[in-house]
Every structure is written in structure tokens, then in C-alpha cells.
Design an enzyme around this catalytic site. Structure first.
Site, PDB file in Angstrom:
ATOM      1  N   GLN A 120       0.847  -1.203   0.000  1.00 57.24           N
ATOM      2  CA  GLN A 120       0.000   0.000   0.000  1.00 57.24           C
ATOM      3  C   GLN A 120       0.875   1.243   0.000  1.00 57.24           C
ATOM      4  O   GLN A 120       0.368   2.353  -0.068  1.00 57.24           O
ATOM      5  CB  GLN A 120      -0.878   0.009   1.253  1.00 57.24           C
ATOM      6  CG  GLN A 120      -1.792  -1.187   1.335  1.00 57.24           C
ATOM      7  CD  GLN A 120      -2.206  -1.477   2.765  1.00 57.24           C
ATOM      8  OE1 GLN A 120      -3.209  -0.962   3.253  1.00 57.24           O
ATOM      9  NE2 GLN A 120      -1.449  -2.284   3.471  1.00 57.24           N
ATOM     10  N   HIS A 138      -1.634   1.197  -4.312  1.00 56.88           N
ATOM     11  CA  HIS A 138      -2.005   2.605  -4.113  1.00 56.88           C
ATOM     12  C   HIS A 138      -1.150   3.544  -4.963  1.00 56.88           C
ATOM     13  O   HIS A 138      -1.233   4.757  -4.815  1.00 56.88           O
ATOM     14  CB  HIS A 138      -1.915   2.984  -2.624  1.00 56.88           C
ATOM     15  CG  HIS A 138      -2.976   2.317  -1.808  1.00 56.88           C
ATOM     16  ND1 HIS A 138      -2.998   2.345  -0.436  1.00 56.88           N
ATOM     17  CD2 HIS A 138      -4.078   1.611  -2.172  1.00 56.88           C
ATOM     18  CE1 HIS A 138      -4.056   1.668   0.010  1.00 56.88           C
ATOM     19  NE2 HIS A 138      -4.715   1.213  -1.027  1.00 56.88           N
ATOM     20  N   CYS A 146      -0.947  13.690 -16.203  1.00 57.22           N
ATOM     21  CA  CYS A 146      -1.914  14.746 -16.492  1.00 57.22           C
ATOM     22  C   CYS A 146      -3.325  14.197 -16.335  1.00 57.22           C
ATOM     23  O   CYS A 146      -3.587  13.029 -16.627  1.00 57.22           O
ATOM     24  CB  CYS A 146      -1.698  15.257 -17.916  1.00 57.22           C
ATOM     25  SG  CYS A 146      -2.866  16.567 -18.353  1.00 57.22           S
ATOM     26  N   CYS A 149      -4.497  14.768 -20.572  1.00 56.76           N
ATOM     27  CA  CYS A 149      -3.806  14.240 -21.752  1.00 56.76           C
ATOM     28  C   CYS A 149      -2.848  13.122 -21.332  1.00 56.76           C
ATOM     29  O   CYS A 149      -2.696  12.859 -20.137  1.00 56.76           O
ATOM     30  CB  CYS A 149      -3.082  15.370 -22.494  1.00 56.76           C
ATOM     31  SG  CYS A 149      -1.464  15.819 -21.816  1.00 56.76           S
ATOM     32  N   GLY A 208       3.471  -4.667   8.824  1.00 56.93           N
ATOM     33  CA  GLY A 208       3.366  -3.223   9.030  1.00 56.93           C
ATOM     34  C   GLY A 208       2.144  -2.585   8.413  1.00 56.93           C
ATOM     35  O   GLY A 208       2.227  -1.461   7.918  1.00 56.93           O
ATOM     36  N   ASN A 234       3.957  -7.004  13.242  1.00 56.82           N
ATOM     37  CA  ASN A 234       3.430  -5.686  13.595  1.00 56.82           C
ATOM     38  C   ASN A 234       3.492  -5.578  15.120  1.00 56.82           C
ATOM     39  O   ASN A 234       2.987  -6.467  15.807  1.00 56.82           O
ATOM     40  CB  ASN A 234       1.969  -5.568  13.098  1.00 56.82           C
ATOM     41  CG  ASN A 234       1.420  -4.158  13.188  1.00 56.82           C
ATOM     42  OD1 ASN A 234       1.736  -3.416  14.122  1.00 56.82           O
ATOM     43  ND2 ASN A 234       0.590  -3.788  12.234  1.00 56.82           N
ATOM     44  N   ALA A 252       9.344  -4.488  11.732  1.00 63.99           N
ATOM     45  CA  ALA A 252       9.516  -5.227  10.483  1.00 63.99           C
ATOM     46  C   ALA A 252      10.998  -5.477  10.172  1.00 63.99           C
ATOM     47  O   ALA A 252      11.382  -6.605   9.848  1.00 63.99           O
ATOM     48  CB  ALA A 252       8.866  -4.449   9.343  1.00 63.99           C
TER      49      ALA A 252
HETATM   50  P1  OAD Z   1      -1.216   2.532   8.811  1.00 65.51           P
HETATM   51  O1  OAD Z   1      -0.532   3.793   9.205  1.00 65.51           O
HETATM   52  O2  OAD Z   1      -2.694   2.467   8.859  1.00 65.51           O
HETATM   53  O3  OAD Z   1      -0.684   1.344   9.701  1.00 65.51           O
HETATM   54  C1  OAD Z   1       0.680   1.155   9.939  1.00 65.51           C
HETATM   55  C2  OAD Z   1       0.833  -0.091  10.759  1.00 65.51           C
HETATM   56  O4  OAD Z   1       2.226  -0.347  10.901  1.00 65.51           O
HETATM   57  C3  OAD Z   1       0.246   0.015  12.149  1.00 65.51           C
HETATM   58  O5  OAD Z   1      -0.549  -1.124  12.400  1.00 65.51           O
HETATM   59  C4  OAD Z   1       1.478   0.027  13.066  1.00 65.51           C
HETATM   60  O6  OAD Z   1       1.240  -0.679  14.283  1.00 65.51           O
HETATM   61  C5  OAD Z   1       2.491  -0.723  12.239  1.00 65.51           C
HETATM   62  N1  OAD Z   1       3.890  -0.369  12.501  1.00 65.51           N
HETATM   63  C6  OAD Z   1       4.406   0.811  12.953  1.00 65.51           C
HETATM   64  N2  OAD Z   1       5.742   0.739  13.010  1.00 65.51           N
HETATM   65  C7  OAD Z   1       6.085  -0.499  12.566  1.00 65.51           C
HETATM   66  C8  OAD Z   1       7.328  -1.185  12.382  1.00 65.51           C
HETATM   67  N3  OAD Z   1       8.495  -0.584  12.630  1.00 65.51           N
HETATM   68  N4  OAD Z   1       7.299  -2.453  11.917  1.00 65.51           N
HETATM   69  C9  OAD Z   1       6.105  -3.078  11.650  1.00 65.51           C
HETATM   70  N5  OAD Z   1       4.923  -2.480  11.812  1.00 65.51           N
HETATM   71  C10 OAD Z   1       4.905  -1.210  12.254  1.00 65.51           C
HETATM   72  O7  OAD Z   1      -0.651   2.174   7.369  1.00 65.51           O
HETATM   73  P2  OAD Z   1      -1.231   1.209   6.247  1.00 65.51           P
HETATM   74  O8  OAD Z   1      -1.829  -0.015   6.842  1.00 65.51           O
HETATM   75  O9  OAD Z   1      -0.180   1.055   5.234  1.00 65.51           O
HETATM   76  O10 OAD Z   1      -3.878   4.769   1.687  1.00 65.51           O
HETATM   77  O11 OAD Z   1      -2.374   2.124   5.671  1.00 65.51           O
HETATM   78  C11 OAD Z   1      -3.064   1.730   4.574  1.00 65.51           C
HETATM   79  C12 OAD Z   1      -3.428   2.893   3.715  1.00 65.51           C
HETATM   80  O12 OAD Z   1      -4.077   3.875   4.494  1.00 65.51           O
HETATM   81  C13 OAD Z   1      -2.294   3.668   3.093  1.00 65.51           C
HETATM   82  O13 OAD Z   1      -1.782   3.067   1.942  1.00 65.51           O
HETATM   83  C14 OAD Z   1      -2.933   4.950   2.765  1.00 65.51           C
HETATM   84  C15 OAD Z   1      -3.645   5.174   4.055  1.00 65.51           C
HETATM   85  O14 OAD Z   1      -4.724   5.961   4.017  1.00 65.51           O
HETATM   86  C16 OAD Z   1      -3.903   5.622   0.651  1.00 65.51           C
HETATM   87  O15 OAD Z   1      -3.106   6.519   0.520  1.00 65.51           O
HETATM   88  C17 OAD Z   1      -4.990   5.355  -0.342  1.00 65.51           C
END
Ligand code: OAD
Length: 270
Positions: A120, A138, A146, A149, A208, A234, A252
Site C-alpha cells: 500500500q 495505491h 496529467c 492528456c 506493518g 506488527n 519489520a
Molecule cells: P497505517 O498507518 O494504517 O498502519 C501502519 C501499521 O504499521 C500500524 O498497524 C502500526 O502498528 C504498524 N507499525 C508501525 N511501526 C512499525 C514497524 N516498525 N514495523 C512493523 N509495523 C509497524 O498504514 P497502512 O496499513 O499502510 O492509503 O495504511 C493503509 C493505507 O491507508 C495507506 O496506503 C494509505 C492510508 O490511508 C492511501 O493513501 C490510499
């Protein structure tokens, strides 16, 4: 110690790592589903949680939530507002380097028939680390296109882009090739994911991610229904934590490093 900052695995997590290594020894196809937590070890803030970009108490000065300003409908009417926050995310990713977690996923490619990454993240760090099969559902912040175009460009950062930036060819508004809230995923990427899922994966990692979206959780559920191994890395709990075969409450980069160390101890002797 807070597992989000620990330098060493707890005994329980070390046992989890050992179980994952056992499973990887017999695996041929591996899938890693990744989210912002993988890049957190490179210094990129996550979206949710402590220090995240989307603090629930945070309304933008426009009175909208961050998810509203980063949405397709907002971009349609106020691209300048959306761009303000896209630039904030780009600044947070600027100059960051892949970490040991990204590197391990890339190194795995030499040891299995296939290693796919469903991410993501829009920071491009899996590709920068050398992963060849990346489905960035994502999109990528550095790909600019653009809205009117076929013009496309790849940028290193957003320096010098206008508010909002305009197409050098036709003058229409530019946008990054990312999926905003309320927009559809790229059907070609989803078809590719489905095709690879149909071929099956022996081990599926969730690393993560807060596991909020169906298409992020589905590969783990499908793997589990097929009797394959599922692993979550996580420090926090998510909706998947109780369902996976192995849950590791650690960072991670640290966890993937230890998994790879364990795997490589065994590998040269086969
Ligand atoms: P989140 O910010 O929702 O979640 C991040 C996760 O990583 C949390 O569960 C944390 O506990 C965990 N975390 C933090 N530090 C970590 C580490 N060092 N090692 C392992 N895990 C760790 O991020 P995403 O799940 O990626 O969408 O969010 C999904 C989507 O929500 C993103 O792609 C974005 C956002 O809105 C769009 O932009 C469309």
C-alpha cells in the site's frame, strides 16, 4: 520495552521467527503484503497510530479531515487543497532509503520460485531495494500524470511544482499516480494479484499494515483457507492478529532480519 523500538526480539517473538523459518524452508512461493510500518523503520511516518499523519484529532485548516482532503471528490473541486497534503506526504518520504526489511524481501528472490510484494506504500522503497514483483496498489507518489492528456513524468521530489501543478503540454491539472480515497484501484494490478493468488503462495506475510482494506486482508484469508502459512509482523494488534498462524509483535526490519538470518543458517547446507 516498547516493541516498536526494541533492538531485540522477545522470547515469544524469537519462537515465532523460528516457526516462520521452518515454513520458509519448504516454501516455493512467498507473498508479502506490506504497509506503512515497513517504511517506518526508514523514518517515514505511518498514517495511523502515534506520530501518524492521520491523527484523528487533526482537522485541516479547511475544516476537513485529512482523509477528506486526500480524496478523489476533493481533488475534483479543489486540487490545490489535495496537493497541499500530497506535498506533505512527499516531504515525509523525501530522501529516505530502504531499510533491512525491504532488503530482506528483495534478497528472498534468489531463494524461492517467486516472491511477490503487495504494498500500500507510495514511497517506492520496495522497488528501490530491488524487489522485482511489486504490486503497488495505491500507486507511486513519484509518478506524475496529467488529468486530461497522456503526459506522464517521473519526479525525484515535488520541488518546483505549482499549487496545483499544471501540465506542460496542455495546461490541465497534474496529479500523482496514486489512489486517493474514494477512487478505484488499478484493475490491471488487481487482475495480476488474482492470477498470482490462483497459482498459490506457501507463506503469506502481513507486515506493518493496520489491515483496514478488504483487498489487503483477502490474500491472508485465501492462503489460510488453502492451508498455507500466514504470518503477521506488527508491534500492534490488528484485525488479523488473532487469525494468522504466527503473530510477531516486533518491528519489520528487526524481524525480517532475524528470519533471514535463521533461513540462511540452514540454506547453504542443503
Ligand atoms: P497505517 O498507518 O494504517 O498502519 C501502519 C501499521 O504499521 C500500524 O498497524 C502500526 O502498528 C504498524 N507499525 C508501525 N511501526 C512499525 C514497524 N516498525 N514495523 C512493523 N509495523 C509497524 O498504514 P497502512 O496499513 O499502510 O492509503 O495504511 C493503509 C493505507 O491507508 C495507506 O496506503 C494509505 C492510508 O490511508 C492511501 O493513501 C490510499
Amino acid at each position: 520495552m516498547d516493541p516498536a523500538h526494541a533492538e531485540e526480539l522477545s522470547e515469544e517473538d524469537a519462537r515465532g521467527v523460528a516457526r516462520v523459518v521452518q515454513k520458509l524452508r519448504k516454501a516455493r512461493r512467498v507473498l508479502a503484503v506490506t504497509g506503512a510500518g515497513v517504511s517506518a523503520d526508514s523514518g517515514v511516518p505511518t498514517y495511523r497510530g502515534v506520530g501518524g499523519l492521520y491523527r484523528s484529532d487533526r482537522l485541516t485548516p479547511t475544516g476537513f479531515t485529512i482523509e477528506e482532503v486526500l480524496s478523489g471528490p476533493m481533488f475534483e473541486v479543489r486540487p490545490d487543497v489535495t496537493w497541499t497534503y500530497l506535498k506533505e506526504i512527499e516531504r515525509a518520504c523525501r530522501g529516505v532509503r530502504p531499510n533491512r526489511g525491504h532488503a530482506v524481501l528483495a534478497e528472498m528472490q534468489d531463494h524461492f520460485d517467486a516472491v511477490w510484494v503487495l504494498t500500500q506504500n507510495v514511497d517506492g522503497l520496495h522497488g528501490a531495494a530491488g524487489s522485482r514483483h511489486v504490486l503497488d496498489v495505491h500507486g507511486d507518489l513519484h509518478e506524475i500524470r496529467c488529468t486530461a492528456c497522456p503526459h506522464r513524468d517521473r519526479v525525484v521530489n515535488y520541488d518546483g511544482l505549482g499549487d496545483p501543478p499544471e501540465c506542460p503540454r496542455c495546461g490541465a491539472v497534474l496529479r500523482p499516480d496514486v489512489v486517493l480515497f474514494g477512487e478505484m484501484l488499478d484493475p490491471a494490478k488487481i487482475r495480476r494479484l488474482e492470477a498470482e493468488m490462483a497459482r498459490g503462495f506457501d507463506v503469506v506475510f502481513s507486515i506493518g499494515t493496520s489491515s483496514l482494506f478488504d483487498y489487503i486482508v483477502a490474500p491472508l484469508r485465501i492462503a489460510q483457507a488453502a492451508g498455507k502459512t500466514t504470518v503477521e509482523i506488527n508491534p500492534d494488534e490488528t484485525a488479523m492478529s488473532g487469525l494468522v498462524d504466527v503473530k510477531i509483535h516486533a518491528r519489520a526490519a528487526l524481524t525480517l532480519d532475524r528470519i533471514w538470518e535463521g533461513y540462511m543458517e540452514w540454506w547453504p547446507h542443503t
